[in-house]
Write an enzyme that holds these catalytic residues in place. Sequence first.
Site, PDB file in Angstrom:
ATOM      1  CD  GLU A  83      -2.909   0.739   2.451  1.00  0.00           C
ATOM      2  OE1 GLU A  83      -3.731   1.620   2.703  1.00  0.00           O
ATOM      3  OE2 GLU A  83      -2.768  -0.300   3.143  1.00  0.00           O
ATOM      4  CG  ASP A  84       1.289   2.875   3.218  1.00  0.00           C
ATOM      5  OD1 ASP A  84       0.430   3.450   2.520  1.00  0.00           O
ATOM      6  OD2 ASP A  84       1.071   2.417   4.352  1.00  0.00           O
TER       7      ASP A  84
END
Length: 728
Positions: A83-84
């Site tokens: 996600e990051d």
Amino acid sequence: MTNPKYKKKLDDLLLICQKSLPRVDESLIRRAFDFSFNAHRHDIRASGEPFFDHPYAVAKIVAKEIPLDDVSVAAALLHDVAEDTEYQVKDIREEFGDTIADIVDGATKISDIFKSHDVTQAESYRKLLLSMVNDIRVMLVKFADRLHNMRTLEYLPAEKQRRLAKETLDIYAPFAHRFGLANIKWELEDLSFKHIHREAYDQIARDLKSRRREREHYIRKFSQPLERRLRDSGYKFEISGRPKHIYSIYNKMIKRNKPLEEVYDLFAVRIILDTEDANDCFGVYGIVSDIYIPNPERFKNYISVPKKNGYQSIHTTVVGPDGRMVEVQIRTRSMHEVAEKGVAAHWMYKDNVANVDPELANWVSWVREIFETAAEGQVPTQQLMESFKLNLYQDEIYLFTPKGDLKILPSGSTPIDFGYEIHSKVGDHTLAAKVNGRIVPLDTKLKSGDQVEILTSKNQSPNPDWEKFVVTHKAKSHIRRWIKEEQRKVIDEGREIWEKRVKKAKLNISEDELVRFVRDKKIDGTMELFLGVRDGTVDPDELIAQYQEEQKHPSPSGQEESRIDGLFNRFISTARGVSTSIVLDGSKDNFMHNYAKCCQPLPGDDVVGFVTTGEGIKIHRRSCHNLQSMRVTAPDRIVEVHLPAEGGTLFVAGVRVSGDDRPGMLNDLTHAISTYQNTNIRSVTIDSDDGHFDGTFIVNVENTDHLSRVVEKIRRVQGIRRAERFEE
Ligand code: MN
């Protein structure tokens, strides 16, 4: 790994895993740790701390609070990587294989759902459930992720705090409940509540803190006698005051509309037994309720009937010292494990194959089915969500008739319950049931949303076995009633056979005579006789022959018709004192006389005499119904008599009593009777049913006056509705 601070963190995590997981692939945890640390190395959290501290904390929660397996811990470490960071799911797949990559993918997708603001809550539910049914570990990682985010929520802007808190309360907490993760559910609720109703939260938290000493003191006072008795009885146990959760206190205040003080007054204690035997819990319940008076309405037996999420325990509320209510939970150590770990205790992964509790598997497959069959857009999302909320807290299920009428039944209900819910005649004649168009066994447990059709047949009747699996009161009572009626029919059949034989033998045996006769033959009443005759265990002809034999050597007791209670009969001959004299037609003389059993006259009653052949004068009450027929058949044998009030002689009298059943009722009654002039109680029968009781007391009295005073005493006992002299 060069940083010594993180070397220590890894060691800590490995230690937790070793302690709480059945089997740990250390190298897997190490690799996931290093991979995640490296991927997040440039990122910073809102709190200003390194971002990696977050997946690390989530992994710790998974290892410690939802301990399932090492795969979940590794997935937790990696859950935010795709996600990051610059890495993607395919990188994880290459490095860690499909299982972990799929879990991370599922967790990431859920996060995506919540990021786009135009999705409805129902849509979130949908996605959440879809990912969950693929691998339950996705949900466990998400729970831990959400829990850590909620614990560190204060670093986010206020607006975001409220949004996340609401989402947690609406979606994550109910799911945690459904998964049986009690502690996580409570913490999620409390943390959400804190950010939604800050003031109320602070107020309750402050109050709880200020009352803590008092609470602990009280719990000690409550527990001490209990601990002593439990130890003396040989139980190994742990007893603790159970902390009340702020959100649940708040809900109680709202729901019961009660002030804080009254809700706080509800103390809670938990007893955990070191035993494998669930029956010990009932033994301990016995001791608890022996020391403190239990409130029967608050007794919950989740041991025999566990909650949907597998939770087992006994709950009871008792009156503790100073009249305060105390909730007590009793469970074994392994039940406690399930209560704490929930789904993880049921959901064992062995060689990466889920070994699942069938109950939960059923639920999950139902979820899957709904979503797979409900094509996008066809089912209104709002409706879908409502249906899920119902199933997350499933104490009730919502069912439909073929016409689409809604029926609400308790969870665990079967097609038989459903049939009786529609109409007792439908229930009574249930032949088969269709659920969602398919014929199912009648003990099938129905699920919310099921469409149920009951097929009936006139020839069908309730099966006594149904009583074992139905859950509604309605179904139970109808089945019982039917069984009783059926029994009565069988008895009537037996009676018919018996009476035919008696007639054939040219005999005329009165009901009362029969009662006495069968008792002499050690048969437990006429009902037993008729049942025995019907199923062939009693030979009627043999009994009749015996009866005829006895008739040739008659006993001194009278032959006249009387329909008095068999019980009465037993005591009568022994208890009846021999009267010395009566006044007959104005002249006092020693006539041979005795007292009619049918109406039990006492000195003080209005009586008449009946001149018998061989037994002298039989004394009846003027109101005696047997006397009415004698007035017709032999009016000349009825004579006026007067019974003098005789001091010292005791007569037998019966009192019929009925009222509300309660603990100590019999004791209070016997006390009331015996304290009045030392009245002697010869026998008592009590029949209680459903909070109501009927009783008969046979007492010794001197005369009618004595008896009416005893009756008066009985009437004053709390809960007595009727008390009167035994007539007939
Ligand atoms: Mn996260």
